[in-house]
Design a protein around this motif. Sequence first.
Motif, PDB file in Angstrom:
ATOM      1  N   THR A  51      13.030  44.730  -1.019  1.00  0.00           N
ATOM      2  CA  THR A  51      14.377  44.554  -0.495  1.00  0.00           C
ATOM      3  C   THR A  51      14.891  43.127  -0.656  1.00  0.00           C
ATOM      4  OG1 THR A  51      13.403  44.180   1.671  1.00  0.00           O
ATOM      5  CG2 THR A  51      14.223  46.381   1.227  1.00  0.00           C
ATOM      6  N   LYS A  52      14.067  42.243  -1.204  1.00  0.00           N
ATOM      7  CA  LYS A  52      14.516  40.856  -1.316  1.00  0.00           C
ATOM      8  C   LYS A  52      14.604  40.320  -2.735  1.00  0.00           C
ATOM      9  CE  LYS A  52      14.737  39.917   3.130  1.00  0.00           C
ATOM     10  NZ  LYS A  52      15.493  41.032   3.658  1.00  0.00           N
ATOM     11  N   VAL A  53      13.826  40.865  -3.623  1.00  0.00           N
ATOM     12  CA  VAL A  53      13.770  40.312  -4.970  1.00  0.00           C
ATOM     13  C   VAL A  53      13.772  41.434  -5.992  1.00  0.00           C
ATOM     14  CG1 VAL A  53      12.390  38.923  -6.563  1.00  0.00           C
ATOM     15  CG2 VAL A  53      12.441  38.313  -4.176  1.00  0.00           C
ATOM     16  N   TYR A  54      14.408  41.151  -7.122  1.00  0.00           N
ATOM     17  CA  TYR A  54      14.396  42.146  -8.182  1.00  0.00           C
ATOM     18  C   TYR A  54      13.223  41.934  -9.134  1.00  0.00           C
ATOM     19  CZ  TYR A  54      15.306  44.753 -12.329  1.00  0.00           C
ATOM     20  OH  TYR A  54      15.141  45.615 -13.369  1.00  0.00           O
ATOM     21  N   PHE A  55      12.616  43.007  -9.535  1.00  0.00           N
ATOM     22  CA  PHE A  55      11.684  43.038 -10.659  1.00  0.00           C
ATOM     23  C   PHE A  55      11.502  44.511 -10.973  1.00  0.00           C
ATOM     24  CE2 PHE A  55       9.346  42.798  -6.686  1.00  0.00           C
ATOM     25  CZ  PHE A  55       8.540  43.914  -6.754  1.00  0.00           C
ATOM     26  N   PRO A  56      11.028  44.847 -12.177  1.00  0.00           N
ATOM     27  CA  PRO A  56      10.837  46.265 -12.465  1.00  0.00           C
ATOM     28  C   PRO A  56       9.808  46.842 -11.492  1.00  0.00           C
ATOM     29  CG  PRO A  56      10.294  44.917 -14.387  1.00  0.00           C
ATOM     30  CD  PRO A  56      10.677  43.985 -13.307  1.00  0.00           C
ATOM     31  N   ARG A  57      10.210  47.817 -10.733  1.00  0.00           N
ATOM     32  CA  ARG A  57       9.343  48.324  -9.655  1.00  0.00           C
ATOM     33  C   ARG A  57       8.050  48.933 -10.160  1.00  0.00           C
ATOM     34  NH1 ARG A  57      12.189  45.054  -6.838  1.00  0.00           N
ATOM     35  NH2 ARG A  57      14.109  45.850  -5.951  1.00  0.00           N
ATOM     36  N   LEU A  58       8.065  49.354 -11.432  1.00  0.00           N
ATOM     37  CA  LEU A  58       6.880  50.016 -11.976  1.00  0.00           C
ATOM     38  C   LEU A  58       5.649  49.116 -11.979  1.00  0.00           C
ATOM     39  CD1 LEU A  58       7.893  52.198 -15.043  1.00  0.00           C
ATOM     40  CD2 LEU A  58       6.348  52.838 -13.210  1.00  0.00           C
ATOM     41  N   ILE A  59       5.868  47.802 -11.976  1.00  0.00           N
ATOM     42  CA  ILE A  59       4.684  46.946 -12.046  1.00  0.00           C
ATOM     43  C   ILE A  59       3.884  46.966 -10.752  1.00  0.00           C
ATOM     44  CG2 ILE A  59       5.766  45.433 -13.741  1.00  0.00           C
ATOM     45  CD1 ILE A  59       5.965  43.310 -11.664  1.00  0.00           C
ATOM     46  N   LEU A  60       4.508  47.375  -9.663  1.00  0.00           N
ATOM     47  CA  LEU A  60       3.764  47.410  -8.395  1.00  0.00           C
ATOM     48  C   LEU A  60       2.617  48.410  -8.435  1.00  0.00           C
ATOM     49  CD1 LEU A  60       6.430  47.013  -5.588  1.00  0.00           C
ATOM     50  CD2 LEU A  60       4.479  45.533  -6.023  1.00  0.00           C
ATOM     51  N   PRO A  61       2.925  49.689  -8.716  1.00  0.00           N
ATOM     52  CA  PRO A  61       1.804  50.638  -8.765  1.00  0.00           C
ATOM     53  C   PRO A  61       0.777  50.290  -9.823  1.00  0.00           C
ATOM     54  CG  PRO A  61       3.868  51.697  -9.426  1.00  0.00           C
ATOM     55  CD  PRO A  61       4.216  50.368  -8.870  1.00  0.00           C
ATOM     56  N   ILE A  62       1.240  49.776 -10.960  1.00  0.00           N
ATOM     57  CA  ILE A  62       0.293  49.491 -12.041  1.00  0.00           C
ATOM     58  C   ILE A  62      -0.656  48.366 -11.641  1.00  0.00           C
ATOM     59  CG2 ILE A  62       0.074  48.646 -14.398  1.00  0.00           C
ATOM     60  CD1 ILE A  62       2.754  50.139 -14.946  1.00  0.00           C
ATOM     61  N   SER A  63      -0.094  47.281 -11.083  1.00  0.00           N
ATOM     62  CA  SER A  63      -0.995  46.184 -10.738  1.00  0.00           C
ATOM     63  C   SER A  63      -1.855  46.515  -9.530  1.00  0.00           C
ATOM     64  CB  SER A  63      -0.216  44.886 -10.522  1.00  0.00           C
ATOM     65  OG  SER A  63       0.806  45.080  -9.590  1.00  0.00           O
ATOM     66  N   LEU A 104      22.061  30.549  -8.865  1.00  0.00           N
ATOM     67  CA  LEU A 104      21.251  30.687  -7.662  1.00  0.00           C
ATOM     68  C   LEU A 104      22.085  31.363  -6.575  1.00  0.00           C
ATOM     69  CD1 LEU A 104      18.572  29.983  -6.230  1.00  0.00           C
ATOM     70  CD2 LEU A 104      19.594  27.828  -5.572  1.00  0.00           C
ATOM     71  N   VAL A 105      21.526  32.388  -5.979  1.00  0.00           N
ATOM     72  CA  VAL A 105      22.207  33.112  -4.919  1.00  0.00           C
ATOM     73  C   VAL A 105      21.447  32.843  -3.621  1.00  0.00           C
ATOM     74  CG1 VAL A 105      22.803  35.402  -4.093  1.00  0.00           C
ATOM     75  CG2 VAL A 105      22.956  34.893  -6.515  1.00  0.00           C
ATOM     76  N   VAL A 106      22.108  32.255  -2.666  1.00  0.00           N
ATOM     77  CA  VAL A 106      21.408  31.842  -1.448  1.00  0.00           C
ATOM     78  C   VAL A 106      22.015  32.508  -0.220  1.00  0.00           C
ATOM     79  CG1 VAL A 106      20.576  29.888  -0.127  1.00  0.00           C
ATOM     80  CG2 VAL A 106      21.147  29.581  -2.517  1.00  0.00           C
ATOM     81  N   ASP A 107      21.196  33.167   0.540  1.00  0.00           N
ATOM     82  CA  ASP A 107      21.667  33.733   1.807  1.00  0.00           C
ATOM     83  C   ASP A 107      21.320  32.743   2.912  1.00  0.00           C
ATOM     84  OD1 ASP A 107      22.780  35.420   3.574  1.00  0.00           O
ATOM     85  OD2 ASP A 107      21.475  37.123   3.197  1.00  0.00           O
ATOM     86  N   GLU A 108      21.665  33.101   4.082  1.00  0.00           N
ATOM     87  CA  GLU A 108      21.487  32.298   5.294  1.00  0.00           C
ATOM     88  C   GLU A 108      20.091  31.709   5.451  1.00  0.00           C
ATOM     89  OE1 GLU A 108      23.603  30.909   7.749  1.00  0.00           O
ATOM     90  OE2 GLU A 108      24.384  32.916   7.908  1.00  0.00           O
ATOM     91  N   LEU A 138      17.744  33.979  -3.374  1.00  0.00           N
ATOM     92  CA  LEU A 138      16.970  33.490  -2.250  1.00  0.00           C
ATOM     93  C   LEU A 138      17.569  34.131  -1.008  1.00  0.00           C
ATOM     94  CD1 LEU A 138      14.716  31.573  -1.796  1.00  0.00           C
ATOM     95  CD2 LEU A 138      16.332  29.732  -1.552  1.00  0.00           C
ATOM     96  N   LEU A 139      17.119  35.349  -0.729  1.00  0.00           N
ATOM     97  CA  LEU A 139      17.681  36.068   0.404  1.00  0.00           C
ATOM     98  C   LEU A 139      16.843  35.808   1.645  1.00  0.00           C
ATOM     99  CD1 LEU A 139      18.726  39.485  -1.086  1.00  0.00           C
ATOM    100  CD2 LEU A 139      19.799  37.269  -1.246  1.00  0.00           C
ATOM    101  N   GLU A 140      15.719  35.220   1.432  1.00  0.00           N
ATOM    102  CA  GLU A 140      14.772  35.003   2.519  1.00  0.00           C
ATOM    103  C   GLU A 140      13.782  33.992   1.974  1.00  0.00           C
ATOM    104  OE1 GLU A 140      12.254  38.389   4.501  1.00  0.00           O
ATOM    105  OE2 GLU A 140      11.412  37.848   2.578  1.00  0.00           O
ATOM    106  N   VAL A 141      13.267  33.115   2.805  1.00  0.00           N
ATOM    107  CA  VAL A 141      12.223  32.243   2.272  1.00  0.00           C
ATOM    108  C   VAL A 141      10.867  32.880   2.539  1.00  0.00           C
ATOM    109  CG1 VAL A 141      13.493  30.082   2.386  1.00  0.00           C
ATOM    110  CG2 VAL A 141      12.188  30.830   4.364  1.00  0.00           C
ATOM    111  N   GLY A 142       9.966  32.654   1.619  1.00  0.00           N
ATOM    112  CA  GLY A 142       8.612  33.154   1.810  1.00  0.00           C
ATOM    113  C   GLY A 142       8.439  34.621   1.499  1.00  0.00           C
ATOM    114  N   THR A 143       9.274  35.174   0.612  1.00  0.00           N
ATOM    115  CA  THR A 143       9.111  36.569   0.237  1.00  0.00           C
ATOM    116  C   THR A 143       7.749  36.771  -0.414  1.00  0.00           C
ATOM    117  OG1 THR A 143      11.464  36.716  -0.165  1.00  0.00           O
ATOM    118  CG2 THR A 143      10.111  38.471  -1.063  1.00  0.00           C
ATOM    119  N   GLY A 144       7.004  37.713   0.141  1.00  0.00           N
ATOM    120  CA  GLY A 144       5.721  38.048  -0.461  1.00  0.00           C
ATOM    121  C   GLY A 144       4.580  37.129  -0.070  1.00  0.00           C
ATOM    122  N   PHE A 145       4.822  36.179   0.806  1.00  0.00           N
ATOM    123  CA  PHE A 145       3.727  35.349   1.296  1.00  0.00           C
ATOM    124  C   PHE A 145       2.649  36.242   1.883  1.00  0.00           C
ATOM    125  CE2 PHE A 145       4.332  30.638   2.216  1.00  0.00           C
ATOM    126  CZ  PHE A 145       5.025  30.447   1.038  1.00  0.00           C
TER     127      PHE A 145
END
Lengths: 419, 274
Positions: B112-124, A187-191, A111-118
């Motif tokens: 830059t915030k979450v891990y996942f296999p990056r290949l799924i981005l272009p595919i989806s 769980l890894v939590v940043d600020e 959890l490096l940021e809340v709302g990632t990908g919102f």
Amino acid sequence: MLNSAIEIKNVGKKYNIAHQRGGYVSLRDVITNILKNPFKHAKHKAKKALGRIEKEEFWALKDIDLTIKKGEVIGIIGSNGAGKSTLLKLLSRITPPTTGEIKISGRIASLLEVGTGFHPELTGRENIFLNGAILGMTKKEIVERFDDIVEFSGVEQFIDTPVKRYSSGMYVRLAFAVAAHMEPDILVVDEVLAVGDAEFQKKSLGKLDAVSKAENRTILFVSHNMAAIQKLCKRCILLEGGKIKMVGETKKIIDFYLHRQDKISKLPLEERNDRKGSGNVRFTKCELLTPIPENNTLKLKLSYKNKTENTYTDVKISLSIKDSNKEHITNITNNVLNQRIDIQKGRGDIYIEIMNFNLESGKYMLSLFIATDKMNSEILDSIEDAFMFNIDNNNFYKTGNLPPTRSKVLFNFTFENNN
Amino acid sequence: MVMKTTILKPKKTFSWNDFKEIWEYRELAYFFAWRDIKVRYKQTFVGIAWAVFQPFMAMVVFSIFFGGLAKMPSDGIPYPIFVYSGLLFWQFFSSALSETSNSLVGNANIITKVYFPRLILPISGIVTKFVDFGIASLILVGLMFYYNFTPSPIILLVLPLLLFITFITAVGGGLFLAAINVKYRDVRYILPYFIQMLLFVTPVIYPASITGKWSVLLAINPMTGVIKTSRAALFGNAPINWELLGISLVAVLILLVIGIVFFKKTERYFADIV
């Protein structure tokens, strides 16, 4: 069964300085360079390959050895640039280590940021699913916890409204609610707790506390909020300059760290190296012109040195005040008042007056920041905890009586007899 | 309960585990695709209208200028339907290619915030393009009725294959471009021109037959095979050239492997430079 959740062996992370500055180059520049000076370019490449040119690189982390036991809640502290975020990035697999090996047993979520990908166009409901999936929950898990998430966030009414219409508070609450319902082994939590209003922060901290008490859950928690660290973590790691400075009982580590920070902040400003920004303008000195606020006014003098031949007009200067627990109190910026400050060539001074200075006696830290404009286009200089000052015997009420103890702020007030 | 153990090391060798991992993350891929479709068709009318408008307008313009004024030959097929069949695949290819190339930079905040296999981005990211294709092909069906063409039933067999080749071409090339795009940020400004150029080396607005002896060169372009075959199956103007199709298939699979290898090689460092 293994006893450790995370084993970090001899881990280091190297960055190229160029990458640090935003990294990317334009193909156009590269091609122009090659065409303009083909020989120079080739020579440069050759030298680089032979290692003749000193590579612009630095180790954000080096020689990190650490074992974190299962079920442990561990805090990570350190000043800016100590490598906290890099460590979290390595653990969350966002970037690979340059050396060493990290062994993680169990499902890890970060959890490096809340709302990632919102996505602003999607509704609250849709974003819960999207964000949950990004954080690593399965669809089944999200469905099961959906009602809890909505309830925790307190935005039931707007759950089918696109989040672009949310207030920033609602947005953050929803985002945190999703994150709070992850149930990973580690769980890894940043600020992330530094968001939202005070009440919500308290709620979040409480949730994190509850989560940490759950069986066998390992938590790594990075924060500048010493009070939160102390509340949550038994053990603590102090990072400094990319290395582990100390590991041990939280109280001891925090005391050591705060004491050390004190010492650093007593160094003359010109000798400080823990600064950020381009360095074209540097703060050289910060002085309190009034040791005790006179007439409740605090007067400061900031000296600077402009290393370039430019005059910077209408710069942004920001001072932030923290208390001895590193809790942020307030920010003072010239732009809010539309007060124009120009930086001339050479050296110069800026005078600042803080009227109605209503903080209780105590120790305060001042961070300094200067950028070319209010958009922060170029940060010229930034020093965290640049200056420490004591407010003793703040004669705020001008009665000679000391204000009642245990106040953080002092208000002007009157009492009246209603006879 | 057995806990999954993950080991993070500096240089992870390229392995089949990567593909297993993509399978493990299939739900996330589904959610990314779901997001794109939701956002695109949120306002249903605008979403659909846009998917139809682009190829339709291109058809109208090309029909007026190339078909009408320049008297471009079209193998005896009415020009509007001739060019539309080409545009349909072309649109799918070009939008999928640019979507893939921008998939990393466009999702930098997540990478830059979450891990996942990056290949799924272009595919989806390409899934919406399939939906667009489906919607736009309704116009083709309308045109077929209007001009009274009955496609040969082989189209049912050929169409999935053609879509597959187009998809692989776009992904293969797109992965390569996506990795470059992360490093050289101006690539995305060049890309639209590059794609426009490609349009002219693909027999979309002209029949492959007019290139004469140069048609061999044209065959290098996998989209040539796709568009020629689609016309053959739709209009029966020529026999389907299975050999050409086979070559295209092999060529695009090689392109895909190159794209994936290049992408994987740079993937681990995306987060450092994005």
